[in-house]
Motif scaffolding. Structure first.
Motif, PDB file in Angstrom:
ATOM      1  N   UNK A   1      -8.096   6.010  14.771  1.00  0.00           N
ATOM      2  CA  UNK A   1      -9.373   6.620  14.426  1.00  0.00           C
ATOM      3  C   UNK A   1     -10.347   5.527  13.979  1.00  0.00           C
ATOM      4  N   UNK A   2     -11.645   5.749  14.137  1.00  0.00           N
ATOM      5  CA  UNK A   2     -12.618   4.763  13.648  1.00  0.00           C
ATOM      6  C   UNK A   2     -12.454   4.470  12.166  1.00  0.00           C
ATOM      7  N   UNK A   3     -12.168   5.479  11.370  1.00  0.00           N
ATOM      8  CA  UNK A   3     -12.001   5.276   9.930  1.00  0.00           C
ATOM      9  C   UNK A   3     -10.781   4.390   9.659  1.00  0.00           C
ATOM     10  N   UNK A   4      -9.670   4.708  10.289  1.00  0.00           N
ATOM     11  CA  UNK A   4      -8.463   3.932  10.083  1.00  0.00           C
ATOM     12  C   UNK A   4      -8.636   2.481  10.473  1.00  0.00           C
ATOM     13  N   UNK A   5      -9.279   2.263  11.605  1.00  0.00           N
ATOM     14  CA  UNK A   5      -9.501   0.877  12.048  1.00  0.00           C
ATOM     15  C   UNK A   5     -10.398   0.127  11.063  1.00  0.00           C
ATOM     16  N   UNK A   6     -11.400   0.816  10.548  1.00  0.00           N
ATOM     17  CA  UNK A   6     -12.366   0.151   9.674  1.00  0.00           C
ATOM     18  C   UNK A   6     -11.794  -0.138   8.290  1.00  0.00           C
ATOM     19  N   UNK A   7     -10.986   0.787   7.758  1.00  0.00           N
ATOM     20  CA  UNK A   7     -10.595   0.681   6.354  1.00  0.00           C
ATOM     21  C   UNK A   7      -9.130   0.323   6.121  1.00  0.00           C
ATOM     22  N   UNK A   8      -8.278   0.490   7.119  1.00  0.00           N
ATOM     23  CA  UNK A   8      -6.845   0.296   6.889  1.00  0.00           C
ATOM     24  C   UNK A   8      -6.212  -0.808   7.733  1.00  0.00           C
ATOM     25  N   UNK A   9      -6.760  -1.089   8.883  1.00  0.00           N
ATOM     26  CA  UNK A   9      -6.076  -1.973   9.847  1.00  0.00           C
ATOM     27  C   UNK A   9      -5.775  -3.364   9.283  1.00  0.00           C
TER      28      UNK A   9
ATOM     29  N   UNK B   1      -1.106  14.432   3.585  1.00  0.00           N
ATOM     30  CA  UNK B   1      -2.155  15.462   3.531  1.00  0.00           C
ATOM     31  C   UNK B   1      -3.439  14.901   2.926  1.00  0.00           C
ATOM     32  N   UNK B   2      -3.307  14.065   1.891  1.00  0.00           N
ATOM     33  CA  UNK B   2      -4.474  13.434   1.274  1.00  0.00           C
ATOM     34  C   UNK B   2      -5.188  12.522   2.269  1.00  0.00           C
ATOM     35  N   UNK B   3      -4.395  11.750   3.022  1.00  0.00           N
ATOM     36  CA  UNK B   3      -5.006  10.823   3.971  1.00  0.00           C
ATOM     37  C   UNK B   3      -5.700  11.568   5.109  1.00  0.00           C
TER      38      UNK B   3
ATOM     39  N   UNK C   1      -0.851   5.272   6.905  1.00  0.00           N
ATOM     40  CA  UNK C   1      -1.808   4.766   5.912  1.00  0.00           C
ATOM     41  C   UNK C   1      -1.126   4.094   4.736  1.00  0.00           C
ATOM     42  N   UNK C   2       0.126   4.444   4.459  1.00  0.00           N
ATOM     43  CA  UNK C   2       0.868   3.780   3.377  1.00  0.00           C
ATOM     44  C   UNK C   2       0.935   2.272   3.589  1.00  0.00           C
ATOM     45  N   UNK C   3       0.874   1.845   4.830  1.00  0.00           N
ATOM     46  CA  UNK C   3       0.951   0.413   5.128  1.00  0.00           C
ATOM     47  C   UNK C   3      -0.268  -0.339   4.615  1.00  0.00           C
TER      48      UNK C   3
ATOM     49  N   UNK D   1       2.415  -1.083  -1.867  1.00  0.00           N
ATOM     50  CA  UNK D   1       3.190  -1.445  -0.675  1.00  0.00           C
ATOM     51  C   UNK D   1       4.585  -1.912  -1.064  1.00  0.00           C
ATOM     52  N   UNK D   2       4.700  -2.678  -2.138  1.00  0.00           N
ATOM     53  CA  UNK D   2       6.013  -3.138  -2.605  1.00  0.00           C
ATOM     54  C   UNK D   2       6.885  -1.950  -2.991  1.00  0.00           C
ATOM     55  N   UNK D   3       6.295  -0.940  -3.634  1.00  0.00           N
ATOM     56  CA  UNK D   3       7.051   0.258  -4.004  1.00  0.00           C
ATOM     57  C   UNK D   3       7.527   1.002  -2.764  1.00  0.00           C
ATOM     58  N   UNK D   4       6.675   1.071  -1.756  1.00  0.00           N
ATOM     59  CA  UNK D   4       7.051   1.706  -0.487  1.00  0.00           C
ATOM     60  C   UNK D   4       8.222   0.962   0.153  1.00  0.00           C
ATOM     61  N   UNK D   5       8.136  -0.353   0.235  1.00  0.00           N
ATOM     62  CA  UNK D   5       9.202  -1.144   0.849  1.00  0.00           C
ATOM     63  C   UNK D   5      10.510  -0.985   0.078  1.00  0.00           C
ATOM     64  N   UNK D   6      10.423  -0.951  -1.249  1.00  0.00           N
ATOM     65  CA  UNK D   6      11.627  -0.793  -2.072  1.00  0.00           C
ATOM     66  C   UNK D   6      12.249   0.583  -1.860  1.00  0.00           C
TER      67      UNK D   6
END
Length: 206
Positions: A182-190, A47-49, A134-136, A143-148
């Motif tokens: 999305x343009x935002x995702x590509x710019x800031x997360x990819x 929801x935050x993302x 977006x967690x990726x 990210x390490x906490x997510x993988x664990x």
């Protein structure tokens, strides 16, 4: 810890765009004890993302996207086969939403999160999938906490089998032309997300 969970529960309920009883039912599901990653914390993060994305600027129906975020992992059994959780979550959305005219679109979006590969121009799907992935793109510790947490959810799987299955999932994601649509995702997360995925894959295959 209990007080923290109660505060998160109430905070999330204030973000639920429907009747309180339905929101309560969903949060009970999200709070099941076998979950380690697919928890209310993940729901809040998605929801935050969506807010960070400015989903209203990208999605054709932001309300349907928010509802789909609530339902997308509402049914979660790590022992289920591929796509089964998403199909059951979509069925739950149809049941809970009933005559709501957005029900069919919400269910479609929920099922789309099985592969995170929306069709070109599917603005609702692009927004939801970007928020879910977006967690990726988190910093190394997150990210390490997510993988664990993912490993803990699949604690019943022998180590070698888990490593092989997880590596296959990472390769599938890395094989997508773009993780974020999305343009935002590509710019800031990819770029960060691909670096994280590649790093985890190396650790799994050494």
């Amino acid at each position: 810890m209990k007080g923290h969970e109660e505060n998160r529960h109430e905070t999330l309920l204030r973000r639920w765009p429907g009747e309180r009883a339905a929101g309560e039912e969903l949060l009970v599901r999200w709070g099941e004890p076998h979950r380690r990653y697919h928890t209310t914390a993940h729901l809040a993060a998605v929801l935050d993302r969506l807010e960070e994305l400015g989903a209203g600027d990208y999605a054709a129906d932001p309300g349907a996207v928010v509802l789909a975020a609530w339902f997308h992992d509402a049914v979660y059994d790590p022992r289920a086969g591929g796509g089964e959780n998403e199909r059951r979550s979509a069925a739950l959305a149809r049941r809970v939403l009933g005559p709501d005219p957005r029900a069919a679109e919400v269910a479609r979006l929920v099922e789309l999160t099985a592969g995170h590969d929306p069709a070109e121009g599917d603005r609702n799907g692009e927004a939801l999938c970007d928020a879910d992935l977006a967690v990726l793109a988190g910093p190394p510790e997150a990210y390490a906490a997510y993988a664990a947490a993912m490993r803990q959810e699949y604690g019943f799987v022998p180590e070698d089998d888990f490593r092989a299955g997880r590596a296959a999932v990472l390769r599938q994601l890395l094989g997508l032309p773009r993780l974020f649509r999305t343009p935002y995702g590509r710019a800031y997360w990819e770029a960060t997300a691909r670096g994280n995925l590649e790093g985890e894959l190396r650790l799994l295959t050494v």
